[in-house]
Design an enzyme around this catalytic site. Structure first.
Site, PDB file in Angstrom:
ATOM      1  N   ASN A 136      25.668  39.378  46.356  1.00 57.15           N
ATOM      2  CA  ASN A 136      25.886  38.080  45.687  1.00 57.15           C
ATOM      3  C   ASN A 136      26.475  38.258  44.281  1.00 57.15           C
ATOM      4  OD1 ASN A 136      23.739  39.112  44.283  1.00 57.15           O
ATOM      5  ND2 ASN A 136      22.368  37.366  44.587  1.00 57.15           N
ATOM      6  N   HIS A 138      25.184  40.169  41.916  1.00 60.99           N
ATOM      7  CA  HIS A 138      24.249  40.476  40.835  1.00 60.99           C
ATOM      8  C   HIS A 138      24.484  41.884  40.313  1.00 60.99           C
ATOM      9  CE1 HIS A 138      20.590  41.921  43.510  1.00 60.99           C
ATOM     10  NE2 HIS A 138      21.419  42.898  43.275  1.00 60.99           N
TER      11      HIS A 138
END
Ligand code: PGA
Length: 240
Positions: A136, A138
């Site tokens: 995602n 991160h």
């Protein structure tokens, strides 16, 4: 931004270890930011070998880990304290007092986070930070929506991040302490590693996508000294 594509995971790891060893040879007091996860495992192995062969000396190196789960005992099999000890610290000549990891067992989160940022400053800031990347986007545990001016703090983990690591049926952490985007962007050099086809899409968005808090890794486009080392799987879309 410099992007290097290696044929496979092992070669990506060798190249990362070579870069880190080179930085330590130039500056024995290097302040190094370090990740956990699957991606850097082989890099740590290679660094431990280089140390054993006498090529690189960690005796004056200082390390700051990116993150740690909140309220997870250090001896838990998923604890990043345990990971670092087993995979790296116990295998090189680094001094325990020179290794920092956020203390997720703290009784004062605020004090712990402030201290962590202060210790980084006292060491003169991070010279080189090594990053993995979540699907995602991160970096550390800076999940989508993270502010660009964030420092070390307690964060909620997304459901996807939790289920990548923990069995739902088990008791598992829902929070973590993580360096913020500000800490990462202030590092003098950034080295991002990504391996495997499942990272290809996020690598592509990180390099070519619009800079957006929805994909925290996109902020790295603005870092003046970013190197990415990918294997062919992770480079798939970026190269196409
Ligand atoms: P991984 O995790 O190295 O296990 O893929 C990276 C991350 O989530 O930051």
């Amino acid at each position: 931004m410099k992007i290097r594509v290696e044929e496979n995971y092992r070669q990506m790891s060798c190249e990362a270890a070579r870069i880190i060893a080179g930085e330590i040879l130039r500056n024995p007091n290097l302040v190094l930011g370090l990740p956990t996860g699957n991606t850097p495992k082989c890099m740590y192995e290679k660094l431990a070998n280089l140390c054993k062969e006498g090529v690189v000396d960690f005796s004056q190196v200082v390390t700051f880990n990116l993150d740690e789960y909140y309220d997870l005992p250090f001896d838990h099999e998923k604890s990043f304290h345990r990971y670092m000890e087993e995979k790296f610290f116990s295998r090189v000549n680094i001094l325990p007092q020179n290794t920092y990891i956020p203390n997720g067992m703290t009784d004062s989160v605020e004090r712990e986070c402030k201290n962590y940022d202060r210790k980084i400053s006292e060491q003169g800031g991070i010279d080189l930070i090594v990053l993995g990347i979540g699907p995602n986007g991160h970096i550390g545990f800076n999940e989508p929506g993270t502010r660009w001016d964030s420092a070390t703090r307690l964060v909620e983990l997304t459901e996807k991040t939790i289920t990548r690591e923990f069995d739902r049926s088990q008791n598992h952490p829902r929070k973590a302490l993580t360096m913020g985007i500000k800490n990462i962007m202030r590092a003098r050099k950034v080295l991002l590693l990504a391996s495997g086809e499942k990272k290809a899409e996020i690598v592509d968005r990180t390099i070519n996508g619009p800079i957006s808090n929805d994909v925290p890794s996109t902020i790295l486009q603005l870092h003046p000294d970013l190197r990415m080392i990918l294997d062919e799987g992770a480079a798939g879309k970026a190269r196409g």
